[in-house]
Design a protein around this motif. Sequence first.
Motif, PDB file in Angstrom:
ATOM      1  N   PRO A  20     -20.236 -10.978 -35.734  1.00 53.51           N
ATOM      2  CA  PRO A  20     -20.975 -10.387 -36.855  1.00 53.51           C
ATOM      3  C   PRO A  20     -22.071 -11.336 -37.350  1.00 53.51           C
ATOM      4  O   PRO A  20     -21.889 -12.553 -37.384  1.00 53.51           O
ATOM      5  CB  PRO A  20     -19.909 -10.187 -37.922  1.00 53.51           C
ATOM      6  N   LYS A  21     -23.202 -10.740 -37.658  1.00 54.10           N
ATOM      7  CA  LYS A  21     -24.360 -11.467 -38.200  1.00 54.10           C
ATOM      8  C   LYS A  21     -24.851 -12.591 -37.286  1.00 54.10           C
ATOM      9  O   LYS A  21     -25.403 -13.585 -37.742  1.00 54.10           O
ATOM     10  CB  LYS A  21     -24.056 -11.991 -39.602  1.00 54.10           C
ATOM     11  N   LEU A  22     -24.667 -12.428 -35.975  1.00 56.89           N
ATOM     12  CA  LEU A  22     -25.082 -13.447 -35.012  1.00 56.89           C
ATOM     13  C   LEU A  22     -26.565 -13.803 -35.166  1.00 56.89           C
ATOM     14  O   LEU A  22     -26.944 -14.961 -35.090  1.00 56.89           O
ATOM     15  CB  LEU A  22     -24.817 -12.976 -33.581  1.00 56.89           C
ATOM     16  N   PHE A  23     -27.393 -12.792 -35.379  1.00 55.49           N
ATOM     17  CA  PHE A  23     -28.830 -13.025 -35.517  1.00 55.49           C
ATOM     18  C   PHE A  23     -29.279 -12.926 -36.971  1.00 55.49           C
ATOM     19  O   PHE A  23     -30.405 -12.529 -37.255  1.00 55.49           O
ATOM     20  CB  PHE A  23     -29.601 -12.038 -34.635  1.00 55.49           C
ATOM     21  N   TYR A  24     -28.430 -13.302 -37.895  1.00 57.81           N
ATOM     22  CA  TYR A  24     -28.739 -13.229 -39.329  1.00 57.81           C
ATOM     23  C   TYR A  24     -30.050 -13.961 -39.637  1.00 57.81           C
ATOM     24  O   TYR A  24     -30.233 -15.114 -39.267  1.00 57.81           O
ATOM     25  CB  TYR A  24     -27.600 -13.828 -40.154  1.00 57.81           C
ATOM     26  N   SER A  25     -30.966 -13.266 -40.283  1.00 59.36           N
ATOM     27  CA  SER A  25     -32.271 -13.798 -40.710  1.00 59.36           C
ATOM     28  C   SER A  25     -33.117 -14.339 -39.557  1.00 59.36           C
ATOM     29  O   SER A  25     -34.058 -15.090 -39.778  1.00 59.36           O
ATOM     30  CB  SER A  25     -32.093 -14.884 -41.779  1.00 59.36           C
ATOM     31  N   ALA A  49     -30.659  -8.799 -41.943  1.00 62.26           N
ATOM     32  CA  ALA A  49     -31.824  -9.507 -42.483  1.00 62.26           C
ATOM     33  C   ALA A  49     -32.724 -10.099 -41.395  1.00 62.26           C
ATOM     34  O   ALA A  49     -33.555 -10.953 -41.672  1.00 62.26           O
ATOM     35  CB  ALA A  49     -31.400 -10.585 -43.469  1.00 62.26           C
ATOM     36  N   ALA A  50     -32.588  -9.633 -40.167  1.00 68.67           N
ATOM     37  CA  ALA A  50     -33.400 -10.150 -39.053  1.00 68.67           C
ATOM     38  C   ALA A  50     -34.619  -9.266 -38.821  1.00 68.67           C
ATOM     39  O   ALA A  50     -34.656  -8.110 -39.245  1.00 68.67           O
ATOM     40  CB  ALA A  50     -32.555 -10.210 -37.783  1.00 68.67           C
ATOM     41  N   ILE A  68     -23.483  -2.827 -33.673  1.00 71.65           N
ATOM     42  CA  ILE A  68     -24.189  -3.666 -32.705  1.00 71.65           C
ATOM     43  C   ILE A  68     -25.673  -3.798 -33.032  1.00 71.65           C
ATOM     44  O   ILE A  68     -26.265  -4.852 -32.856  1.00 71.65           O
ATOM     45  CB  ILE A  68     -23.956  -3.175 -31.257  1.00 71.65           C
ATOM     46  N   ASN A  69     -26.306  -2.755 -33.520  1.00 71.59           N
ATOM     47  CA  ASN A  69     -27.729  -2.807 -33.874  1.00 71.59           C
ATOM     48  C   ASN A  69     -27.961  -2.703 -35.370  1.00 71.59           C
ATOM     49  O   ASN A  69     -29.087  -2.564 -35.811  1.00 71.59           O
ATOM     50  CB  ASN A  69     -28.501  -1.659 -33.214  1.00 71.59           C
ATOM     51  N   GLU A  70     -26.910  -2.739 -36.145  1.00 68.61           N
ATOM     52  CA  GLU A  70     -27.043  -2.519 -37.585  1.00 68.61           C
ATOM     53  C   GLU A  70     -27.726  -3.700 -38.261  1.00 68.61           C
ATOM     54  O   GLU A  70     -27.414  -4.852 -38.015  1.00 68.61           O
ATOM     55  CB  GLU A  70     -25.662  -2.301 -38.205  1.00 68.61           C
ATOM     56  N   THR A  71     -28.671  -3.388 -39.120  1.00 61.15           N
ATOM     57  CA  THR A  71     -29.334  -4.402 -39.925  1.00 61.15           C
ATOM     58  C   THR A  71     -29.480  -3.882 -41.346  1.00 61.15           C
ATOM     59  O   THR A  71     -29.691  -2.698 -41.571  1.00 61.15           O
ATOM     60  CB  THR A  71     -30.713  -4.797 -39.356  1.00 61.15           C
TER      61      THR A  71
END
Length: 164
Positions: A20-25, A49-50, A68-71
């Motif tokens: 979860p949140k691997l690519f956060y911001s 937040a990405a 998986i694609n949720e932002t």
Amino acid sequence: DSVPKLKNITISNGITSIRPKLFYSFNASNLTITFPNTISAKSNKVFDAAKIGTITFESGTKIIYEGINETVDGAIDNIILPDGVETIETKSIGASDGSMTTLTIPSSVTTIENSSIYGQNLTTIVNKTGKKFDWNGILTGISGEAFETGTVEFSGQTITVTNK
């Protein structure tokens, strides 16, 4: 961009889940991220937040898993689903305020869960399946009548479902 020279990330084949949140911001609007067809688990707000350019899935992907694609407060400009995808789970395509205006549903899709697709700037869904789905439920979470092509009113905008 926070990583302006990075153009592609391909997650290794054999990886079965995404943290979860691997690519956060993560801020890389020119970046393409490719997920392997070995992903087999739900996640949570992977792109929270990405700002990402394109998300794509390797050929052989059968399920687009929840989250998986949720932002939230982020942007995904394009999501590419390969032919062969059969199921799109709840909250699996969330481009938020990205520039994605069109999403193509491959002909292989047989199941699309309620509240599975969100894109603030989404105006067109290309339904290549030839099947009727409850597009109102898919886009808003509020069930309606199933149809192959037509329109859904969502947050003050019209989203057209077409087969072309």
